[in-house]
Scaffold this active site. Structure first.
Site, mmCIF file in Angstrom:
data_model
loop_
_atom_site.group_PDB
_atom_site.id
_atom_site.type_symbol
_atom_site.label_atom_id
_atom_site.label_comp_id
_atom_site.label_asym_id
_atom_site.label_seq_id
_atom_site.Cartn_x
_atom_site.Cartn_y
_atom_site.Cartn_z
ATOM 1 N N GLY A 1 6.892 4.472 -14.091
ATOM 2 C CA GLY A 1 6.514 5.706 -14.488
ATOM 3 C C GLY A 1 5.379 5.774 -15.382
ATOM 4 N N ASP B 1 17.315 2.071 -19.377
ATOM 5 C CA ASP B 1 17.249 1.478 -18.369
ATOM 6 C C ASP B 1 18.994 1.272 -17.212
ATOM 7 O OD1 ASP B 1 15.297 -1.486 -17.027
ATOM 8 O OD2 ASP B 1 17.719 -1.270 -16.394
ATOM 9 N N PHE C 1 16.658 9.145 -8.956
ATOM 10 C CA PHE C 1 14.831 8.004 -8.341
ATOM 11 C C PHE C 1 15.014 6.866 -8.364
ATOM 12 C CE2 PHE C 1 13.889 12.381 -8.489
ATOM 13 C CZ PHE C 1 13.658 13.027 -7.300
ATOM 14 N N ASN D 1 17.809 -4.219 -9.785
ATOM 15 C CA ASN D 1 17.710 -2.927 -10.103
ATOM 16 C C ASN D 1 18.773 -2.137 -9.395
ATOM 17 O OD1 ASN D 1 15.432 -2.548 -12.414
ATOM 18 N ND2 ASN D 1 15.446 -4.004 -11.054
ATOM 19 N N TYR E 1 14.733 -5.122 0.431
ATOM 20 C CA TYR E 1 14.746 -3.067 -0.445
ATOM 21 C C TYR E 1 15.768 -2.297 0.587
ATOM 22 C CZ TYR E 1 12.658 2.060 -0.830
ATOM 23 O OH TYR E 1 12.961 3.008 -1.241
ATOM 24 N N HIS F 1 0.014 2.042 -0.476
ATOM 25 C CA HIS F 1 0.483 2.866 0.387
ATOM 26 C C HIS F 1 -0.738 3.393 0.916
ATOM 27 C CE1 HIS F 1 4.192 3.544 -2.065
ATOM 28 N NE2 HIS F 1 4.607 3.378 -0.721
ATOM 29 N N LEU F 2 -1.230 4.036 2.403
ATOM 30 C CA LEU F 2 -2.147 3.968 3.198
ATOM 31 C C LEU F 2 -2.903 5.532 2.575
ATOM 32 C CD1 LEU F 2 -3.465 3.233 5.143
ATOM 33 C CD2 LEU F 2 -2.211 5.287 6.572
ATOM 34 N N ARG G 1 3.268 6.693 11.398
ATOM 35 C CA ARG G 1 4.586 7.012 9.814
ATOM 36 C C ARG G 1 3.938 8.549 10.179
ATOM 37 N NH1 ARG G 1 4.927 2.434 10.892
ATOM 38 N NH2 ARG G 1 5.194 0.720 9.521
ATOM 39 N N GLY H 1 7.241 -7.089 8.025
ATOM 40 C CA GLY H 1 7.825 -5.822 7.919
ATOM 41 C C GLY H 1 7.481 -4.598 8.764
HETATM 42 N N1 UFG Z 1 -1.243 0.894 5.390
HETATM 43 C C1 UFG Z 1 -2.670 -0.722 5.937
HETATM 44 N N2 UFG Z 1 -3.341 -0.554 5.376
HETATM 45 C C2 UFG Z 1 -3.620 -0.299 3.380
HETATM 46 C C3 UFG Z 1 -1.376 0.444 3.656
HETATM 47 C C4 UFG Z 1 -0.345 0.639 5.017
HETATM 48 O O1 UFG Z 1 -2.790 -0.003 7.435
HETATM 49 O O2 UFG Z 1 -4.307 -0.183 2.557
HETATM 50 C C5 UFG Z 1 -0.597 0.772 6.681
HETATM 51 C C6 UFG Z 1 0.481 0.169 6.786
HETATM 52 O O3 UFG Z 1 0.717 -0.730 7.474
HETATM 53 C C7 UFG Z 1 1.960 1.149 7.493
HETATM 54 C C8 UFG Z 1 0.911 2.181 7.263
HETATM 55 O O4 UFG Z 1 -0.115 2.259 6.476
HETATM 56 O O5 UFG Z 1 1.763 0.598 9.353
HETATM 57 C C9 UFG Z 1 1.801 3.123 6.065
HETATM 58 O O6 UFG Z 1 1.915 1.951 5.115
HETATM 59 P P1 UFG Z 1 2.485 2.320 3.531
HETATM 60 O O7 UFG Z 1 2.509 1.090 3.101
HETATM 61 O O8 UFG Z 1 1.838 3.771 3.227
HETATM 62 O O9 UFG Z 1 3.608 3.170 4.257
HETATM 63 P P2 UFG Z 1 5.567 2.114 4.356
HETATM 64 O O10 UFG Z 1 6.597 3.066 5.915
HETATM 65 O O11 UFG Z 1 4.892 0.675 4.862
HETATM 66 O O12 UFG Z 1 5.990 2.218 3.824
HETATM 67 C C10 UFG Z 1 7.289 3.488 3.534
HETATM 68 C C11 UFG Z 1 8.244 4.008 1.786
HETATM 69 C C12 UFG Z 1 8.482 2.807 1.434
HETATM 70 C C13 UFG Z 1 9.844 2.804 2.794
HETATM 71 C C14 UFG Z 1 8.953 2.441 3.812
HETATM 72 C C15 UFG Z 1 9.910 2.537 5.464
HETATM 73 O O13 UFG Z 1 6.483 4.043 1.128
HETATM 74 O O14 UFG Z 1 9.564 2.904 0.014
HETATM 75 O O15 UFG Z 1 8.687 3.708 4.457
HETATM 76 O O16 UFG Z 1 9.835 1.200 6.159
HETATM 77 F F1 UFG Z 1 10.819 1.480 2.564
#
Ligand code: UFG
Length: 324
Positions: free
Chosen positions: A36, A50, A72, A91, A140, A188-189, A220, A283
């Site tokens: 954060g 913590d 959170f 954690n 997780y 994240h995407l 997603r 995963g």
């Molecule tokens: N992706 C890419 N390129 C990137 C980043 C992501 O292709 O640079 C893809 C991933 O493979 C996935 C999609 O975009 O298919 C979304 O990925 P994110 O990392 O944005 O999000 P996630 O779905 O992996 O993760 C989210 C939450 C997690 C949670 C998960 C549950 O952020 O905290 O959903 O599956 F655990």
């Protein structure tokens, strides 16, 4: 109301803090600032600490009055949880157990807990309702499922009232431009797409294009961070007249492929983001979309950012000028 927001300096927590303050509540943030940012917690008062520091936690909860806790604090990267499971159980599970025990000692019995779609593992259906089996496939997701279980047991044994909110893909930023998503490293995407759009030289990696989806990339359900925050406010109201442990799935109820997100980002930014196909990321389930019917009916909640472009546009404003 006086609300303790654990993890209020993080991405989703900081949006919650703003919303609570805007509604006239008093807010104290408890955060170890590991991911954060103290600027994000402003203008609430911040206690840096913590959840593993039991004496500090007990002192805070017994010397100050709180009507409810919104929690959170967590490690939340699926891949990291596979390589460092102990850190996740320590954690996310032990930290939360410490919080629950301190709440019990201080006679605080209302909690809103950040859960996740990751508790469902490989989904059996495209649209995931609360009745879907909980079968996490990574530490997780397991850590969050364990806490949900603890909350059910605590409701029975100690009368703890709780709402677990299972987020699908949190995205976007507050329209003020003052707070937004800032992770290092960023996995994240949407932030990665927007960083690539800003940088011009970064090539976005698309993880897997051989899934059984409409264009081969993962689907997603992206939900705006302020819509997640408003669900927490609704959850606090819900607990005023509902006992026990409750769970709600939070998403827009619509899925977008990775390629559709890249295309929507092009419409918002005007930049054609360079990308390359990379192997599947371990995963990643092919499709994760929430049924939000229960949250709509029982929490009286509905998302306001229903278009992917509006979500990306709010994130774009932040990424062009981040404060932290
Ligand atoms: N992706 C890419 N390129 C990137 C980043 C992501 O292709 O640079 C893809 C991933 O493979 C996935 C999609 O975009 O298919 C979304 O990925 P994110 O990392 O944005 O999000 P996630 O779905 O992996 O993760 C989210 C939450 C997690 C949670 C998960 C549950 O952020 O905290 O959903 O599956 F655990």
């Amino acid at each position: 109301m006086r609300v303790l927001v654990c993890g209020g300096a993080g991405y989703i927590g900081s949006h919650m803090v703003r919303m609570l303050l805007a509604a006239g509540h008093q807010v104290v943030v408890f955060d170890n600032l590991s991911t954060g940012h103290s600027l994000a917690a402003e203008p609430a008062s911040l206690v840096v600490g913590d959840l593993l520091d039991v004496p500090l936690l007990e002192t805070l909860l017994t010397t100050q009055h709180f009507d409810a806790v919104v929690h959170f604090c967590a490690r939340s990267l699926v891949g990291e949880s596979v390589s460092e499971p102990y850190a996740y159980y320590e954690n996310n599970v032990i930290g939360t157990l410490n919080l629950l025990k301190a709440m019990r000692a201080a006679k605080i019995n209302k909690l809103v807990f950040s859960s996740t779609a990751a508790i469902f593992g490989d989904p059996e259906s495209e649209l995931i309702a609360e009745s879907h089996p909980v079968r996490p496939i990574n530490p997780y997701g397991s850590s969050k499922a364990m806490v949900e279980r603890m909350l059910m047991d605590a409701a029975r044994a100690y009368g703890l009232c709780s709402v677990a909110l299972r987020y699908f893909n949190a995205a976007g930023a507050d329209p003020s431009g003052e707070i937004g998503e800032s992770h290092e490293p960023e996995t994240h995407l949407i932030p990665n797409v927007l960083r690539a759009a800003l940088d011009g030289r970064n090539t976005l990696k698309v993880f897997g294009h051989d899934y059984a989806t409409r264009d081969g990339t993962c689907v997603r359900d992206y939900i705006h961070v302020n819509d997640l925050a408003s669900a927490h406010t609704k959850a606090i109201e819900f607990m005023a007249n509902h006992e026990g442990a409750h769970q709600f799935n939070l998403g827009n109820g619509r899925g977008f492929t990775v390629m559709e997100v890249i295309e929507a980002a092009r419409r918002v930014t005007g930049v054609r983001v360079p990308f390359e196909y990379a192997p599947r990321r371990a995963g990643d389930p092919p499709v994760l979309v929430a049924s939000n019917a229960k949250a709509r009916e029982q929490l009286d909640w509905s998302p306001t950012f229903t278009e992917i472009e509006a979500i990306i546009e709010s994130a774009w404003r932040w990424h062009q000028n981040p404060r932290f």
